[in-house]
Design a protein around this motif. Structure first.
Motif, PDB file in Angstrom:
ATOM      1  N   GLU A 166       0.824  -1.201   0.000  1.00 43.17           N
ATOM      2  CA  GLU A 166       0.000   0.000   0.000  1.00 43.17           C
ATOM      3  C   GLU A 166       0.864   1.259   0.000  1.00 43.17           C
ATOM      4  OE1 GLU A 166      -3.560  -2.258   2.460  1.00 43.17           O
ATOM      5  OE2 GLU A 166      -2.086  -1.012   3.496  1.00 43.17           O
ATOM      6  N   ARG A 167       1.922   1.226   0.772  1.00 47.11           N
ATOM      7  CA  ARG A 167       2.785   2.398   0.833  1.00 47.11           C
ATOM      8  C   ARG A 167       3.424   2.686  -0.513  1.00 47.11           C
ATOM      9  NH1 ARG A 167       5.990   1.330   6.592  1.00 47.11           N
ATOM     10  NH2 ARG A 167       4.259   0.213   7.543  1.00 47.11           N
ATOM     11  N   ILE A 168       3.901   1.627  -1.148  1.00 46.85           N
ATOM     12  CA  ILE A 168       4.596   1.829  -2.414  1.00 46.85           C
ATOM     13  C   ILE A 168       3.635   2.231  -3.514  1.00 46.85           C
ATOM     14  CG2 ILE A 168       5.884   0.604  -4.210  1.00 46.85           C
ATOM     15  CD1 ILE A 168       7.372  -0.812  -1.918  1.00 46.85           C
ATOM     16  N   ALA A 169       2.463   1.623  -3.499  1.00 52.97           N
ATOM     17  CA  ALA A 169       1.444   2.038  -4.468  1.00 52.97           C
ATOM     18  C   ALA A 169       1.142   3.521  -4.303  1.00 52.97           C
ATOM     19  CB  ALA A 169       0.174   1.209  -4.275  1.00 52.97           C
ATOM     20  N   ALA A 170       0.998   3.949  -3.059  1.00 51.31           N
ATOM     21  CA  ALA A 170       0.674   5.352  -2.798  1.00 51.31           C
ATOM     22  C   ALA A 170       1.792   6.261  -3.289  1.00 51.31           C
ATOM     23  CB  ALA A 170       0.433   5.566  -1.310  1.00 51.31           C
ATOM     24  N   LEU A 173       1.730   6.530  -7.068  1.00 48.54           N
ATOM     25  CA  LEU A 173       0.616   7.365  -7.520  1.00 48.54           C
ATOM     26  C   LEU A 173       0.889   8.839  -7.254  1.00 48.54           C
ATOM     27  CD1 LEU A 173      -2.387   5.141  -6.429  1.00 48.54           C
ATOM     28  CD2 LEU A 173      -1.628   5.645  -8.765  1.00 48.54           C
ATOM     29  N   SER A 174       1.493   9.104  -6.116  1.00 46.90           N
ATOM     30  CA  SER A 174       1.827  10.489  -5.802  1.00 46.90           C
ATOM     31  C   SER A 174       2.801  11.049  -6.825  1.00 46.90           C
ATOM     32  CB  SER A 174       2.430  10.574  -4.398  1.00 46.90           C
ATOM     33  OG  SER A 174       3.107  11.799  -4.221  1.00 46.90           O
ATOM     34  N   LEU A 175       3.816  10.287  -7.119  1.00 47.49           N
ATOM     35  CA  LEU A 175       4.787  10.733  -8.120  1.00 47.49           C
ATOM     36  C   LEU A 175       4.106  10.909  -9.471  1.00 47.49           C
ATOM     37  CD1 LEU A 175       7.841   8.508  -7.139  1.00 47.49           C
ATOM     38  CD2 LEU A 175       7.592  10.977  -6.827  1.00 47.49           C
ATOM     39  N   SER A 176       3.286   9.950  -9.803  1.00 46.02           N
ATOM     40  CA  SER A 176       2.573  10.001 -11.072  1.00 46.02           C
ATOM     41  C   SER A 176       1.798  11.307 -11.225  1.00 46.02           C
ATOM     42  CB  SER A 176       1.613   8.821 -11.169  1.00 46.02           C
ATOM     43  OG  SER A 176       0.719   8.990 -12.235  1.00 46.02           O
ATOM     44  N   LEU A 232       1.287   0.205 -15.543  1.00 42.87           N
ATOM     45  CA  LEU A 232       0.461  -0.469 -16.541  1.00 42.87           C
ATOM     46  C   LEU A 232      -1.009  -0.462 -16.153  1.00 42.87           C
ATOM     47  CD1 LEU A 232       2.787  -3.549 -17.149  1.00 42.87           C
ATOM     48  CD2 LEU A 232       2.566  -1.500 -18.561  1.00 42.87           C
ATOM     49  N   ASP A 233      -1.259  -0.504 -14.847  1.00 38.52           N
ATOM     50  CA  ASP A 233      -2.638  -0.588 -14.374  1.00 38.52           C
ATOM     51  C   ASP A 233      -2.836   0.351 -13.183  1.00 38.52           C
ATOM     52  OD1 ASP A 233      -5.154  -1.224 -13.558  1.00 38.52           O
ATOM     53  OD2 ASP A 233      -4.864  -3.390 -13.609  1.00 38.52           O
ATOM     54  N   VAL A 234      -3.104   1.607 -13.527  1.00 41.14           N
ATOM     55  CA  VAL A 234      -3.218   2.636 -12.492  1.00 41.14           C
ATOM     56  C   VAL A 234      -4.362   2.319 -11.526  1.00 41.14           C
ATOM     57  CG1 VAL A 234      -3.691   5.079 -12.064  1.00 41.14           C
ATOM     58  CG2 VAL A 234      -2.224   4.418 -13.961  1.00 41.14           C
ATOM     59  N   GLU A 235      -5.440   1.832 -12.064  1.00 35.92           N
ATOM     60  CA  GLU A 235      -6.586   1.536 -11.205  1.00 35.92           C
ATOM     61  C   GLU A 235      -6.255   0.485 -10.156  1.00 35.92           C
ATOM     62  OE1 GLU A 235     -10.222   0.694 -13.079  1.00 35.92           O
ATOM     63  OE2 GLU A 235     -10.239   2.529 -14.302  1.00 35.92           O
ATOM     64  N   ALA A 236      -5.500  -0.506 -10.598  1.00 41.12           N
ATOM     65  CA  ALA A 236      -5.087  -1.541  -9.649  1.00 41.12           C
ATOM     66  C   ALA A 236      -4.274  -0.922  -8.519  1.00 41.12           C
ATOM     67  CB  ALA A 236      -4.284  -2.621 -10.359  1.00 41.12           C
ATOM     68  N   LEU A 237      -3.394  -0.005  -8.896  1.00 42.45           N
ATOM     69  CA  LEU A 237      -2.588   0.669  -7.875  1.00 42.45           C
ATOM     70  C   LEU A 237      -3.478   1.452  -6.922  1.00 42.45           C
ATOM     71  CD1 LEU A 237       0.555   2.058  -9.745  1.00 42.45           C
ATOM     72  CD2 LEU A 237       0.466   0.275  -8.008  1.00 42.45           C
ATOM     73  N   GLN A 238      -4.443   2.140  -7.466  1.00 42.46           N
ATOM     74  CA  GLN A 238      -5.361   2.905  -6.623  1.00 42.46           C
ATOM     75  C   GLN A 238      -6.111   1.978  -5.685  1.00 42.46           C
ATOM     76  OE1 GLN A 238      -7.449   4.842  -9.775  1.00 42.46           O
ATOM     77  NE2 GLN A 238      -6.230   6.721  -9.639  1.00 42.46           N
ATOM     78  N   MET A 239      -6.523   0.846  -6.218  1.00 39.22           N
ATOM     79  CA  MET A 239      -7.179  -0.154  -5.375  1.00 39.22           C
ATOM     80  C   MET A 239      -6.277  -0.513  -4.203  1.00 39.22           C
ATOM     81  SD  MET A 239     -10.171  -1.025  -6.502  1.00 39.22           S
ATOM     82  CE  MET A 239     -10.505  -2.695  -5.952  1.00 39.22           C
ATOM     83  N   VAL A 240      -5.068  -0.892  -4.554  1.00 41.86           N
ATOM     84  CA  VAL A 240      -4.123  -1.318  -3.521  1.00 41.86           C
ATOM     85  C   VAL A 240      -3.908  -0.225  -2.484  1.00 41.86           C
ATOM     86  CG1 VAL A 240      -1.740  -1.963  -3.047  1.00 41.86           C
ATOM     87  CG2 VAL A 240      -2.907  -2.909  -5.029  1.00 41.86           C
ATOM     88  N   SER A 241      -3.719   0.982  -2.956  1.00 40.06           N
ATOM     89  CA  SER A 241      -3.302   2.040  -2.032  1.00 40.06           C
ATOM     90  C   SER A 241      -4.401   2.415  -1.050  1.00 40.06           C
ATOM     91  CB  SER A 241      -2.857   3.281  -2.805  1.00 40.06           C
ATOM     92  OG  SER A 241      -3.971   4.023  -3.238  1.00 40.06           O
TER      93      SER A 241
END
Lengths: 250, 250
Positions: A166-170, A173-176, A232-241
């Motif tokens: 979760e931390r890394i996903a966040a 996304l923040s950098l993105s 590749l899958d931003v939504e997945a990252l958002q889910m995770v975070s």
DNA sequence: CGTTGTATTGAATTGTCTCAACGATAGTGG
DNA sequence: CCACTATCGTTGAGACAATTCAATACAACG
């Protein structure tokens, strides 16, 4: 008088051109009326360049200025009594560094260029003087500092309640979103910081960061090669975070 | 005119007496010259009382004011999208609440009275206007906000690198010094918050907090009965709180 | 072509969480 | 004043995520 003129002339080539700066919509000029912009430009020292690894300022040295990142990127960190380093933030173009030092005589942290970086310097006395005259600018300073508090709270939250993934996903996304703000690709960028800094910042071991990166990669969520990252899958990252608290309910 | 006088008279009994406030050396008056103090008092609404559990303000409602704690204590927390609560801070008399909301239209967190609490209210527009006129006050605001950033960084550090014992030792010491600042006992006080809040704030499970308390007690470092706490060995706590990184070196 | 710093992968250890039960305390209403 | 209930705090046993230790792979650079 003559001196004043000379100074003005001398500093003219170096003088900031907030007018033409592509980051003016992120940085301090954002708050300033067109006709007051010169007053801001008058106090800015612009164009200082730092190479990768060079210090913009050092913890416990006299606090003189805040710095806006113009290009490149900066990491700030605190050295504890034990000599441990704690990374407190990463700063990208348009962002202001040094706000956490405004309560003390000395810098509260060390700021280090992560790559070749150019900054604009705002001497603090002059800045304070100017914010006293320009209510909009003062408001903006409050805004920025408040934002910094919120960011830090967000970080504390991330550190206290979230898993490594979760931390890394966040962070990704923040950098993105920060890249996107500058009209750069939000899905394809290169990390300005080393794994070590990521780990330190997120309160993880380097190995864990590495493992999560490969796990994400195996899941097809990102593609990473060294510092080069593709989401590749931003939504997945958002889910995770934000998917903590709910167990497994993807 | 007449109205102005009426207002002044009407507000007079409620008007703040920063002059006589015992917390003026911690709070905003600290930064104000004796002869400007009235101007600060003019904008303060003083004496609002909240009972335990009552909200001083709520997250996502329009941000109007900052509040200084006069007596009692306050906890601030953020509710995440998932409905999880994250405690972001505890505020004791003399401390200013709401600085993290100055970047947004709405309050960034919820502030709740932990006990019967009295606060002074500073409407934000008036405060900003005044800080524009009083450079010392502006400076002090910067100071306070910067301090808040530093505190939050400290917290992030605690959460990311320290064990449960270290976190709790640090919290106890922080509370201790904040009591002492008010010339109260730094070794014998009663915690304003529940174990639950401590756990949430420090990113631990309630059970862990409980266990650490009893462990400290068995080691003779503290004596705790419910919220009543006595610090028996402050130095030991200091050792613990900064004794990470070094392994076992008692 | 070593050398140095950075990144990845594996196996074993551990601190904290979760789940669950129990004790203490405080507030409420009969 | 005493149950009654709810909330809060404590304690125990097992599970797990992340750390630590250790080894290897990779990249940049002189």
């Amino acid at each position: 008088m003559a001196q004043a003129i000379r100074l003005r002339q001398a500093s003219s080539p170096l003088k900031a051109s907030c007018h033409t700066c592509s980051l003016s919509n992120l940085c301090l000029p954002l708050a300033v009326e067109e006709n007051d912009l010169e007053r801001l430009e008058d106090i800015v020292q612009q164009g200082r360049i730092f190479n990768r690894g060079e210090h913009i300022f050092d913890q416990s040295t006299p606090f003189r200025s805040c710095f806006a990142v113009r290009s490149g990127s900066i990491k700030t960190s605190i050295i504890t009594e034990n000599g441990e380093e704690q990374v407190t933030g990463f700063f990208m173009p348009g962002e202001l560094v040094g706000l956490d030092s405004m309560s003390s005589e000395n810098y509260a942290c060390t700021a280090k260029a992560l790559e070749r970086t150019s900054v604009c310097e705002f001497p603090i006395e002059k800045l304070e003087e100017l914010t006293g005259k320009l209510p909009e600018l003062q408001h903006h300073m409050y805004h920025l500092m408040s934002q910094e508090i919120q960011n830090s709270h967000q970080l504390a939250m991330l550190l206290s309640k979230n898993t490594a993934e979760e931390r890394i996903a966040a962070l990704l996304l923040s950098l993105s979103s920060r890249f996107q703000r500058r009209r750069m690709s939000g899905t394809n960028f290169s990390l300005p910081m080393a794994r070590n800094d990521i780990a330190n910042f997120l309160g993880l071991a380097v190995e864990t960061v590495s493992r999560v990166f490969t796990r994400f990669q195996n899941q097809g969520v990102i593609k990473a090669r060294g510092r080069e990252v593709e989401l590749l899958d931003v939504e997945a990252l958002q889910m995770v975070s934000r998917e903590f608290s709910r167990q497994g309910g993807q």
